[in-house]
Design an enzyme around this catalytic site. Structure first.
Site, mmCIF file in Angstrom:
data_model
loop_
_atom_site.group_PDB
_atom_site.id
_atom_site.type_symbol
_atom_site.label_atom_id
_atom_site.label_comp_id
_atom_site.label_asym_id
_atom_site.label_seq_id
_atom_site.Cartn_x
_atom_site.Cartn_y
_atom_site.Cartn_z
ATOM 1 N N ARG A 1 0.876 -1.178 0.000
ATOM 2 C CA ARG A 1 0.000 0.000 0.000
ATOM 3 C C ARG A 1 0.912 1.226 0.000
ATOM 4 N NH1 ARG A 1 -4.186 -0.404 4.821
ATOM 5 N NH2 ARG A 1 -4.878 1.536 3.853
ATOM 6 N N HIS A 2 0.353 2.371 -0.337
ATOM 7 C CA HIS A 2 1.118 3.615 -0.225
ATOM 8 C C HIS A 2 1.445 3.844 1.257
ATOM 9 C CE1 HIS A 2 -2.555 5.204 1.434
ATOM 10 N NE2 HIS A 2 -3.174 4.611 0.442
ATOM 11 N N ASN B 1 -5.542 9.200 5.778
ATOM 12 C CA ASN B 1 -5.535 8.041 6.690
ATOM 13 C C ASN B 1 -5.529 8.524 8.134
ATOM 14 O OD1 ASN B 1 -3.158 6.107 4.662
ATOM 15 N ND2 ASN B 1 -5.403 6.155 4.585
ATOM 16 N N ARG C 1 -0.536 9.762 -3.548
ATOM 17 C CA ARG C 1 0.083 9.026 -2.437
ATOM 18 C C ARG C 1 0.877 7.800 -2.881
ATOM 19 N NH1 ARG C 1 -5.419 8.798 -2.414
ATOM 20 N NH2 ARG C 1 -6.579 6.903 -1.890
ATOM 21 N N GLU D 1 -7.650 3.765 -6.249
ATOM 22 C CA GLU D 1 -8.460 3.183 -5.175
ATOM 23 C C GLU D 1 -9.934 3.104 -5.569
ATOM 24 O OE1 GLU D 1 -8.777 1.167 -3.170
ATOM 25 O OE2 GLU D 1 -8.529 1.779 -1.092
ATOM 26 N N HIS E 1 -3.503 0.651 -3.417
ATOM 27 C CA HIS E 1 -4.396 1.033 -2.321
ATOM 28 C C HIS E 1 -5.038 -0.197 -1.679
ATOM 29 C CE1 HIS E 1 -4.137 5.156 -3.972
ATOM 30 N NE2 HIS E 1 -4.007 4.489 -5.109
#
Ligand code: ATP
Ligand code: F6P
Length: 453
Positions: A234-235, A241, A285, A305, A370
């Site tokens: 994932r980033h 977040n 991201r 995403e 994502h």
């Protein structure tokens, strides 16, 4: 769109039943190809199942046969072999009827025309489209490698010395060679078939009838068996977040940038000197996360995403208050639920299909994407049922290494020692984070060793 018993039916699949009849000498990758097709179609929610005649033969009383068992002049053995394939086909027919099967794979050598004509007749009598799929290979080194990789450890040779098992398996192949009749354009011109020659060095395709058959053909044409790895991440932790918001195109948080700086070292430790290509989404991201990676990079819109539509930029708590029915509907069926003006997990799977196809063709790839997208990609490789995949835990700041093997994929998780928030929402709450009982239940899906870096 219509859902039948949790499975997707599209107009070109509805009422269609296909039997992929494998053809080829032993150790030509027939089971390997069969299992991959089943995994691919299941991932696309098309009901598929493999019927492996070898397993039926073991149950029919020939659990540890020597090469003589496969000699076509061995009359007693022929009866057992016929019983095994008959039983497999009976189960296959039951599966079409009782479980709305769409694509069955009859995994056997089906090496003679007589056998194939018999299977063809049975299919026709039951309104099933037969498609023959032959794996033809004369690369002796590859065959020996296949024997040592998978055959010497087969239940047929349980407890046997690998060298003796190899010699017996080679005699088994010679027995099949005496009667083998490969598919060819002249004698089999009326059949629907695809013939892979030395993996996919050359491919012969004949009389493909439907869209679904053409998907299977395209898929098998893209398969290769060169060893390689796929890394998933994932980033790094993003500002959204931290703020518990979903979607958006925010930048990384300070800890997210730390992960981005550490990622090259973690990847290098895991991959060594191999050359790899990095795939990111088009969102900021993932690109910030991949920024310091010293490899060729490609952006894919398909890796963006899951689109949360009207809920984009909101927290789960806000969604629960503003759209309570949607909040509940998503918990009730997370795979099918589509955000108003946005996407469902099913939608994401469909847009990821070209990514999966390309991944099959490629060598070493690192994908930075994502949470929802990674769940879908991971589900393909690990054969996770689609209704469970949206609930898998894929934490931030963790690199996942996938190593495809003959009959499965090995997984290693490498956690970077950089804290990050949890973005995991359990069913029935709008709070984030995983309770330990919940984590145990869903981590079972990710039953792989994990290392720290
Ligand atoms: P059997 O008839 O004994 O069941 P099989 O043809 O089903 O044999 P597999 O058990 O599938 O053979 O053999 C697996 C091995 O074949 C794996 O090591 C895999 O890398 C290799 N393989 C996969 N695809 C091919 C192919 N198209 N040609 C040759 N080998 C392949
Ligand atoms: O090794 C060959 C094999 O996979 C056996 O395990 C199995 O019994 C046989 O092929 C099934 O094919 P057939 O029924 O054509 O002999």
């Amino acid at each position: 769109m219509e859902t039948k018993m949790g499975f997707y039916t599209v107009s070109n699949v509805e009422n269609m039943r296909i039997c992929v009849v494998m053809v080829g000498l032993p150790a030509r990758g027939k089971s390997f190809i069969s299992q991959k097709i089943v995994r691919y179609l299941s991932w696309l929610s098309i009901r598929a199942k493999c019927f492996n005649v070898g397993s039926y033969r073991r149950k029919a009383g020939a659990a540890h046969p020597s090469a003589d068992f496969f000699d076509s002049s061995n009359k007693e053995a022929l009866k057992v072999r016929q019983k095994a394939v008959t039983h497999a086909i009976e189960d296959m027919m039951k599966w079409y009827e009782e479980e709305n099967g769409v694509v069955a794979i009859l995994d056997a050598t089906n090496s003679t025309r007589e056998r194939r004509e018999w299977v063809l007749r049975l299919c026709r009598e039951n309104a099933i489209e037969p498609m023959f799929l032959e794996s033809w290979c004369d690369d002796q080194d590859m065959i020996l490698r296949n024997i040592s990789d998978v055959k010497t450890s087969s239940p047929d040779y349980e407890g046997m010395d690998p060298e003796a098992a190899t010699q017996d398996f080679l005699r088994r192949i010679s027995n099949y060679e005496k009667v083998y009749e490969p598919l060819d354009r002249d004698n089999d011109k009326d059949l629907t078939f695809v013939k892979l020659i030395n993996v996919a060095q050359e491919v012969i395709v004949n009389r493909i009838q439907s869209y679904l058959e053409s998907r299977v053909v395209f898929y098998v044409m893209n398969l290769h068996i060169r060893p390689r790895c796929i890394w998933l991440s994932r980033h790094g932790e993003s500002v959204y977040n931290v703020e518990k918001k979903i979607g958006g195109d925010s930048s990384l948080s300070a800890r997210g940038f730390q992960y981005a700086s550490k990622l090259p070292e973690i990847v290098r430790e895991s991959a060594g000197d191999v050359n790899l290509t990095v795939w990111t989404s088009t969102l900021c991201r993932t690109q910030q996360t991949a920024e310091s990676l010293p490899y060729k990079q490609l952006q894919w819109k398909a890796l963006d995403e899951l689109d949360a539509g009207v809920c984009d930029g909101m927290t789960y708590e806000e969604i629960e208050v503003k759209y309570p029915d949607d909040f509940k509907a998503r918990d009730d069926d997370k795979y099918e639920y589509r955000y108003p003006g946005g996407e469902s997990y099913r939608d994401v799977v469909i847009r990821l299909e070209p990514i999966i196809m390309e991944l099959e063709r490629q060598e070493n790839i690192l994908i930075v994407t994502h949470q929802a997208v990674l769940r879908c990609i991971y589900a393909y490789f690990m054969n996770v049922p689609q209704e469970e995949s949206p609930w898998m835990s894929i934490p931030l700041h963790t690199l996942i290494k996938l190593e495809p093997r003959a009959y499965g994929t090995e997984v290693t998780r490498i956690k970077a020692d950089i804290p990050a928030v949890s973005t995991y929402k359990e069913k029935g709450t709008s709070k984030l984070g995983e309770s330990s009982a919940y984590a145990t239940k869903y981590r079972n899906l990710l039953n792989e060793p994990s290392k720290s870096a």
